[in-house]
Write an enzyme that holds these catalytic residues in place. Structure first.
Site, PDB file in Angstrom:
ATOM      1  N   ASP A  93       0.858  -1.182   0.000  1.00 63.00           N
ATOM      2  CA  ASP A  93       0.000   0.000   0.000  1.00 63.00           C
ATOM      3  C   ASP A  93       0.897   1.235   0.000  1.00 63.00           C
ATOM      4  O   ASP A  93       2.125   1.135   0.056  1.00 63.00           O
ATOM      5  CB  ASP A  93      -0.981  -0.027   1.175  1.00 63.00           C
ATOM      6  N   SER A  94       0.291   2.401  -0.061  1.00 58.16           N
ATOM      7  CA  SER A  94       1.085   3.625  -0.188  1.00 58.16           C
ATOM      8  C   SER A  94       1.474   4.201   1.158  1.00 58.16           C
ATOM      9  O   SER A  94       2.271   5.124   1.238  1.00 58.16           O
ATOM     10  CB  SER A  94       0.278   4.671  -0.945  1.00 58.16           C
ATOM     11  N   GLY A  95       0.897   3.689   2.216  1.00 58.51           N
ATOM     12  CA  GLY A  95       1.141   4.236   3.538  1.00 58.51           C
ATOM     13  C   GLY A  95       0.115   5.286   3.937  1.00 58.51           C
ATOM     14  O   GLY A  95       0.018   5.649   5.109  1.00 58.51           O
ATOM     15  N   GLY A  96      -0.640   5.759   2.967  1.00 59.04           N
ATOM     16  CA  GLY A  96      -1.607   6.821   3.248  1.00 59.04           C
ATOM     17  C   GLY A  96      -2.602   6.426   4.331  1.00 59.04           C
ATOM     18  O   GLY A  96      -2.844   7.185   5.274  1.00 59.04           O
ATOM     19  N   GLN A 189     -11.194   7.386  -4.883  1.00 62.77           N
ATOM     20  CA  GLN A 189     -11.838   7.888  -3.669  1.00 62.77           C
ATOM     21  C   GLN A 189     -13.138   8.582  -4.086  1.00 62.77           C
ATOM     22  O   GLN A 189     -13.600   8.378  -5.202  1.00 62.77           O
ATOM     23  CB  GLN A 189     -10.884   8.834  -2.920  1.00 62.77           C
ATOM     24  N   GLY A 216     -11.504   3.987   0.780  1.00 64.21           N
ATOM     25  CA  GLY A 216     -12.484   4.742   1.542  1.00 64.21           C
ATOM     26  C   GLY A 216     -13.749   3.968   1.846  1.00 64.21           C
ATOM     27  O   GLY A 216     -14.754   4.548   2.248  1.00 64.21           O
ATOM     28  N   ASP A 266      -7.968  -7.311   0.693  1.00 61.80           N
ATOM     29  CA  ASP A 266      -7.063  -7.486   1.825  1.00 61.80           C
ATOM     30  C   ASP A 266      -7.815  -7.081   3.068  1.00 61.80           C
ATOM     31  O   ASP A 266      -8.728  -6.238   3.015  1.00 61.80           O
ATOM     32  CB  ASP A 266      -5.818  -6.597   1.701  1.00 61.80           C
ATOM     33  N   CYS A 304     -13.491 -28.359   7.629  1.00 62.16           N
ATOM     34  CA  CYS A 304     -12.250 -27.664   7.283  1.00 62.16           C
ATOM     35  C   CYS A 304     -11.092 -28.656   7.214  1.00 62.16           C
ATOM     36  O   CYS A 304     -10.993 -29.569   8.025  1.00 62.16           O
ATOM     37  CB  CYS A 304     -11.956 -26.590   8.326  1.00 62.16           C
ATOM     38  N   CYS A 306      -7.789 -27.692   7.303  1.00 59.43           N
ATOM     39  CA  CYS A 306      -6.535 -27.022   7.681  1.00 59.43           C
ATOM     40  C   CYS A 306      -5.780 -27.833   8.725  1.00 59.43           C
ATOM     41  O   CYS A 306      -6.338 -28.726   9.370  1.00 59.43           O
ATOM     42  CB  CYS A 306      -6.807 -25.598   8.185  1.00 59.43           C
ATOM     43  N   CYS A 309      -7.528 -27.839  12.140  1.00 59.59           N
ATOM     44  CA  CYS A 309      -8.728 -28.676  12.249  1.00 59.59           C
ATOM     45  C   CYS A 309      -8.423 -30.164  12.093  1.00 59.59           C
ATOM     46  O   CYS A 309      -9.149 -31.009  12.600  1.00 59.59           O
ATOM     47  CB  CYS A 309      -9.782 -28.225  11.235  1.00 59.59           C
ATOM     48  N   HIS A 335      -5.883 -21.275  10.851  1.00 52.99           N
ATOM     49  CA  HIS A 335      -7.258 -21.655  10.523  1.00 52.99           C
ATOM     50  C   HIS A 335      -8.007 -20.539   9.795  1.00 52.99           C
ATOM     51  O   HIS A 335      -8.614 -20.765   8.748  1.00 52.99           O
ATOM     52  CB  HIS A 335      -8.031 -22.059  11.774  1.00 52.99           C
TER      53      HIS A 335
END
Lengths: 378, 378
Positions: A93-96, A189, A216, A266, A304, A306, A309, A335
């Site tokens: 990301d840009s850090g913004g 935005q 946003g 994300d 599941c 994983c 589990c 998990h």
């Protein structure tokens, strides 16, 4: 036509697309979820375990890495890939967003954002040019432009001014772009105002980014606005570029957004919830600290596959949580991330096999509210 | 003759032995180190990663598991093996050591030890019979008798009285033994008094335990007493039973004790140090927080083949430590445990190949002080 993104199939009942995003560190089958590797690590998970649970691409936080250990240090140590031993794709990301959510005493101007570090109070200036330099040093496969993420309840006049600035910043980011094999995504935005979102899309599209993110959202505006602004904006974005809904979200939000045509996601929810003992299952969320699990021999989720589990009972996981054991964070994170990645895999399967056309829902995710989002779209 | 322990080779230059200990959950090649799984988990390490780094046998803490989540609960959930998903051998201690080091307001009598839980202040009584019942419920492969671990500077009169009681407790432990496939080890106490150690060995030997542990060492008495009392006691113990030096210790202490004829070890040092950022390498100990490692691209130990050293730089590990990331504890623990297990493997190789006979040292461990212990023995 772009070389880095191919749409393999479009769903006929929804706007969902199955795609492949090509980066300098390999391909990503979309829709895809990116675990958040804030400080150069997805918290409590080894890189090899991320690979095993199906993770294709990570998100790194420019703000955190810039402040500690510093971007130039990361560059010298092989970039973020070498530093954290992840050889797959990375988006930074840009850090913004962190400047606006974590830093103290920030002042925004056309030049950039001046702020004080949340670590030591030192003063820094992030400009569009600077965030591109940092991301080049980090060596990510996908860089994001600097943007201002405004509060969901911001006034229209402020949002308009801020969105215009975000567009000017985006132009400057493109001009300093230097790393040939690094994709750059623009960010849309415009707050909760459709007109501003529309204007921002047309301006950003003219700049021809490699992909477009919608920012946003998922910042407290509520599910209805998230869905309406999200799907409204997705429809405006160019078909042939990947679409990334930033910071979203809950499993049901992601499924809705996939149906609206988003490709990348994300969120800290799976890992943060894991550390807090909140776990996702095919039967819904579960708080592992509850007394009812004291002697429960069942896995978190019988459906599941994983590592957690396959090996451990709810009773054991509750014990680890109450005892404050590090292994609790490790197993819970494995998990929840497995759950999120399996969810994305099921979304991809549903598109590939045309199952959404038949009204098939994703068990444990959509339930009664299946198709709600689609109805709101029409 | 015992069926559960075979000595495969004896070193001619030292008292070291190469052996195989057979338990209900498989064999252990000795000399062996047991990571400590205090509360049903080796802190910050997944069971499958323990297997991968060469771990053969774990130690479980009866005191902790008895208080939380409770032995009967563990029994219902498949015993400690099922509960923590470890299918290899497990040794449980008797809980005595923790009662004497952690619990509040303990009172010792012939009946047992009454104490208050360090968790909630509740009152409990551990008797010899009770600790055997608990260990049966936990289902460990090797159970330890209840003993009193006296301070290293205790007066002779107290140590004698306490040692006599430890022998009486040991007799009672054997009488309540019920689980056929659970080995039971006696514990030799006697403080820093050779005469009391000798008396305790002869009393315990008469009870014919499956193995013998030496307790009350590594509790602040210093290296010289650790070695002299340790080797003195080891020599008195029956050849054909495994010998376990409890709670020891540093790598150099373990190598010395292997030379003195001990077969089993446990210690929190590798895992606790890992969480504190202190790491073992072939060039000695290293504190990862030091500024000199800020940009150091080298692995912790260029001679180490662990997952951490194969993938990460000192600079990255320092960053994780300073950032307070959970991954720091995970990677450091993997490395230190790998170091300890590789150390034991090298001890076994040295005995197998007769290399100690040629005066070969273990690089990074013995260095200048090689053979110190052997000279003190003669």
């Amino acid at each position: 036509m772009t070389l880095h993104f191919n749409i393999l199939k479009k769903d006929s009942a929804t706007k969902a697309r199955l795609g492949r995003l090509i980066t300098a560190h390999g391909a990503v089958e979309t829709p895809a979820f990116m675990p958040v590797g804030t400080q150069g690590t997805v918290k409590a998970v080894l890189p090899r375990d991320l690979k095993e649970l199906g993770c294709q691409i990570l998100l790194g936080n420019t703000y955190h890495l810039y402040l500690r250990p510093g971007a130039e240090l990361v560059r010298k140590l092989g970039g973020l890939h070498g530093f954290m031993a992840w050889d797959g794709p990375i988006l930074t990301d840009s850090g913004g967003y962190q400047v606006f959510s974590l830093a103290a005493m920030r002042t925004v101007s056309d030049e950039g954002v001046r702020f004080q570090s949340h670590l030591d109070g030192s003063t820094h200036l992030l400009t569009p040019e600077k965030v591109m330099e940092i991301q080049e040093a980090l060596g990510s496969d996908i860089a994001m432009v600097l943007d201002e993420c405004v509060p969901h309840d911001a006034q229209r006049t402020y949002v308009q001014m801020s969105t215009e600035r975000t567009v000017r910043w985006a132009e400057r980011c493109l001009r300093v772009r230097r790393k040939e094999d690094q994709l750059v995504f623009g960010i849309i935005q415009g707050g909760m105002f459709e007109e501003l979102r529309q204007w921002c899309v047309s301006e950003m599209q003219a700049l021809s980014f490699d992909g477009y993110a919608v920012g946003g959202l998922g910042v407290g505006e509520g599910e209805a606005l998230l869905q309406s602004i999200g799907s409204f904006t997705a429809e405006l974005l160019p078909e042939d570029r990947p679409r990334y809904l930033m910071g979203v979200g809950r499993p049901e939000d992601i499924v809705s957004a996939v149906r609206a045509g988003f490709d990348l996601f994300d969120c800290v929810i799976p890992t943060r919830n894991a550390r807090n003992g909140t776990l996702f299952t095919s039967q819904g969320k579960l708080s592992i600290k509850r007394a009812e699990f004291t002697g429960d021999p069942r896995p978190l989720d019988p459906d599941c596959g994983c590592y957690c589990c396959r090996n451990f009972s709810r009773a054991y996981l509750r014990h680890l949580y109450l005892a404050g054991e590090i292994l609790s964070a490790q197993l819970n994170s494995l998990h929840n991330l497995y759950f999120y990645h399996r969810l994305m895999e099921r979304c991809r399967e549903a598109i590939r096999e045309g199952r959404w056309e038949d009204g098939v829902s994703l068990p444990g995710i959509e339930g009664d509210r299946k198709d709600t989002f689609i109805q709101e779209e029409s």
